[in-house]
Design a protein around this motif. Structure first.
Motif, PDB file in Angstrom:
ATOM      1  N   SER A  13       0.826  -1.217   0.000  1.00  0.00           N
ATOM      2  CA  SER A  13       0.000   0.000   0.000  1.00  0.00           C
ATOM      3  C   SER A  13       0.856   1.262   0.000  1.00  0.00           C
ATOM      4  CB  SER A  13      -0.963  -0.007   1.180  1.00  0.00           C
ATOM      5  OG  SER A  13      -0.352  -0.521   2.329  1.00  0.00           O
ATOM      6  N   CYS A  14       2.069   1.197   0.574  1.00  0.00           N
ATOM      7  CA  CYS A  14       2.911   2.389   0.632  1.00  0.00           C
ATOM      8  C   CYS A  14       4.015   2.372  -0.421  1.00  0.00           C
ATOM      9  CB  CYS A  14       3.556   2.518   2.004  1.00  0.00           C
ATOM     10  SG  CYS A  14       2.369   2.716   3.340  1.00  0.00           S
ATOM     11  N   HIS A  15       4.334   1.198  -0.920  1.00  0.00           N
ATOM     12  CA  HIS A  15       5.383   1.072  -1.942  1.00  0.00           C
ATOM     13  C   HIS A  15       5.136  -0.209  -2.721  1.00  0.00           C
ATOM     14  CE1 HIS A  15       6.918  -1.705   1.051  1.00  0.00           C
ATOM     15  NE2 HIS A  15       7.185  -0.738   1.897  1.00  0.00           N
ATOM     16  N   GLY A  19      10.636   5.147   9.553  1.00  0.00           N
ATOM     17  CA  GLY A  19      10.027   6.445   9.818  1.00  0.00           C
ATOM     18  C   GLY A  19       8.515   6.485   9.677  1.00  0.00           C
ATOM     19  N   THR A  20       7.874   5.331   9.399  1.00  0.00           N
ATOM     20  CA  THR A  20       6.406   5.320   9.378  1.00  0.00           C
ATOM     21  C   THR A  20       5.862   4.199  10.257  1.00  0.00           C
ATOM     22  OG1 THR A  20       6.362   3.897   7.441  1.00  0.00           O
ATOM     23  CG2 THR A  20       6.089   6.248   7.041  1.00  0.00           C
ATOM     24  N   ASP A  21       4.601   4.330  10.605  1.00  0.00           N
ATOM     25  CA  ASP A  21       3.920   3.303  11.380  1.00  0.00           C
ATOM     26  C   ASP A  21       3.253   2.340  10.401  1.00  0.00           C
ATOM     27  OD1 ASP A  21       2.196   1.745  12.870  1.00  0.00           O
ATOM     28  OD2 ASP A  21       1.494   3.387  14.141  1.00  0.00           O
ATOM     29  N   ALA A  22       3.768   1.110  10.326  1.00  0.00           N
ATOM     30  CA  ALA A  22       3.204   0.100   9.423  1.00  0.00           C
ATOM     31  C   ALA A  22       2.675  -1.082  10.236  1.00  0.00           C
ATOM     32  CB  ALA A  22       4.263  -0.365   8.416  1.00  0.00           C
ATOM     33  N   SER A  23       2.283  -0.818  11.481  1.00  0.00           N
ATOM     34  CA  SER A  23       1.892  -1.909  12.381  1.00  0.00           C
ATOM     35  C   SER A  23       0.635  -2.637  11.908  1.00  0.00           C
ATOM     36  CB  SER A  23       1.662  -1.358  13.793  1.00  0.00           C
ATOM     37  OG  SER A  23       0.677  -0.339  13.768  1.00  0.00           O
ATOM     38  N   ILE A  24       0.587  -3.938  12.141  1.00  0.00           N
ATOM     39  CA  ILE A  24      -0.588  -4.761  11.811  1.00  0.00           C
ATOM     40  C   ILE A  24      -0.873  -5.719  12.961  1.00  0.00           C
ATOM     41  CG2 ILE A  24      -0.559  -4.725   9.290  1.00  0.00           C
ATOM     42  CD1 ILE A  24       1.167  -7.164   9.275  1.00  0.00           C
ATOM     43  N   ASN A  26      13.086   3.445  -4.489  1.00  0.00           N
ATOM     44  CA  ASN A  26      12.004   3.652  -5.446  1.00  0.00           C
ATOM     45  C   ASN A  26      12.299   2.871  -6.730  1.00  0.00           C
ATOM     46  OD1 ASN A  26       9.777   4.633  -6.731  1.00  0.00           O
ATOM     47  ND2 ASN A  26      10.478   6.758  -6.852  1.00  0.00           N
ATOM     48  N   LYS A  84       4.554   6.624  -4.137  1.00  0.00           N
ATOM     49  CA  LYS A  84       3.560   5.698  -4.698  1.00  0.00           C
ATOM     50  C   LYS A  84       2.198   6.387  -4.822  1.00  0.00           C
ATOM     51  CE  LYS A  84       1.828   1.031  -4.479  1.00  0.00           C
ATOM     52  NZ  LYS A  84       0.383   1.022  -4.403  1.00  0.00           N
ATOM     53  N   ARG A 102      -5.066   4.776  12.798  1.00  0.00           N
ATOM     54  CA  ARG A 102      -4.032   4.551  13.816  1.00  0.00           C
ATOM     55  C   ARG A 102      -2.657   4.916  13.249  1.00  0.00           C
ATOM     56  NH1 ARG A 102      -4.046  -0.952  14.327  1.00  0.00           N
ATOM     57  NH2 ARG A 102      -2.142  -1.168  13.128  1.00  0.00           N
ATOM     58  N   ARG A 103      -2.322   4.316  12.085  1.00  0.00           N
ATOM     59  CA  ARG A 103      -0.993   4.523  11.515  1.00  0.00           C
ATOM     60  C   ARG A 103      -0.767   5.976  11.107  1.00  0.00           C
ATOM     61  NH1 ARG A 103      -0.881  -0.128   6.912  1.00  0.00           N
ATOM     62  NH2 ARG A 103      -0.269  -1.901   8.201  1.00  0.00           N
ATOM     63  N   ASP A 105       1.801   8.893  12.456  1.00  0.00           N
ATOM     64  CA  ASP A 105       2.836   9.486  11.604  1.00  0.00           C
ATOM     65  C   ASP A 105       2.753  11.011  11.556  1.00  0.00           C
ATOM     66  OD1 ASP A 105       4.009   7.102  10.987  1.00  0.00           O
ATOM     67  OD2 ASP A 105       3.049   6.875   9.024  1.00  0.00           O
TER      68      ASP A 105
END
Lengths: 154, 126
Positions: free
Chosen positions: A37-39, A64-69, A132, B74, B99-100, B104
């Motif tokens: 979803s982000c890359h 540097g990002t929150d990608a928690s699941i 990228n 993206k 949440r995310r 951020d």
């Protein structure tokens, strides 16, 4: 009659080794949903299992990002990545202090393959970051990194 | 046979609980205990709150349009329901991204009031 069926099969088999350098993406619904979803989908084959495990244990602070699941998903994706990870092929996968590398772009194999790309190119506005991949590898989202699909943007 | 019935029941249940964007506004307003303000939502969405990014850094100031991830570049499909029918139809997804993305941009979770305000603004966009 038999030959007509056998021939395409034979041709397909012959074509396989040529495709082996392409990092075709094994199908996995959880990975696709959570990791693209982000890359683009980074090929699991490009890091070793140890690196993936470390990454999957630190998703709340992911570059540097929150990608928690949730934990169930996390465990399933960690298994998938470990199973499809690259072995020796990835080259050096620990840093000088012995910690696992989390970036494909810091592996020895990546550095070797991109020796000819100079520092100024990586910083172009149209590229932004070595991470990228899709900026230059036009078919990266499908796991195709072959030379014929590379176009370096201005 | 029992399994088939269970699966059928589960499928039916999912359909019954499939959400619409309005359901989220109702839910967040209820949690906040106060009505939402689209105007406050617009301000919240488009201004930085101390962090490196605002919501608009990735979703643009006009979320009926596609955005781009501020770090990776993206493409991101529009966030406003009027422009993208897939948005705000799945509670798990909505909660996960609030949440995310709040983390951020604000280094904390968003309050129910902030979420209600953003919802009201996004729903007002045509």
């Amino acid at each position: 009659m038999k030959l007509r069926i056998a021939l395409p099969v034979l041709l397909a088999a012959l074509a396989l080794p040529a495709l082996a350098d392409n990092y075709s993406l094994p199908k996995n619904a959880a990975f696709e949903e959570e990791c693209t979803s982000c890359h683009i989908a980074y090929p699991p084959q490009m890091l070793d299992a140890h690196s993936w495990l470390h990454m999957m244990n630190g998703l709340a602070t992911h570059f540097g990002t929150d990608a928690s699941i949730d934990d169930k998903r996390r465990a399933a994706i960690a298994d998938f990545l470990a199973q499809n990870s690259g072995g020796r092929k990835t080259g050096r996968t620990v840093d000088a202090r012995g910690n696992p590398l989390l970036r494909i772009t810091e592996t020895a194999r990546f550095e070797k393959k991109h020796r000819k790309v100079d520092a100024a190119t990586w910083k172009r506005a149209s590229i932004k970051s070595p991470a990228n991949c899709g900026a230059c590898h036009t078919q990266a989202a499908a796991g195709d990194y072959s030379e014929r699909s590379i176009t370096i943007p201005k | 046979m029992r399994h088939i019935l269970l699966i059928a029941a589960a499928v039916l249940a999912t359909n019954v609980y499939a959400e619409t964007p309005r359901d989220f506004l109702t839910r967040f307003e209820k949690e906040a205990g106060a009505p939402a303000s689209a105007e406050r939502g617009a301000r919240f969405f488009t201004t930085k709150q101390g962090g490196e990014w605002s919501c608009a850094s990735c979703h643009t100031e006009k979320p009926t349009q596609p955005g781009r991830h501020a770090r990776t570049d993206k493409a991101i499909t529009p966030l406003a329901p009027a422009a993208n029918a897939e948005r705000f139809t799945d509670a798990a997804k909505v909660d996960k991204w609030f949440r995310r993305n709040c983390n951020d941009t604000l280094n904390r979770v968003c309050s129910p009031q902030e979420k209600a305000d953003v919802m009201a603004w996004l729903l007002a966009l045509k």
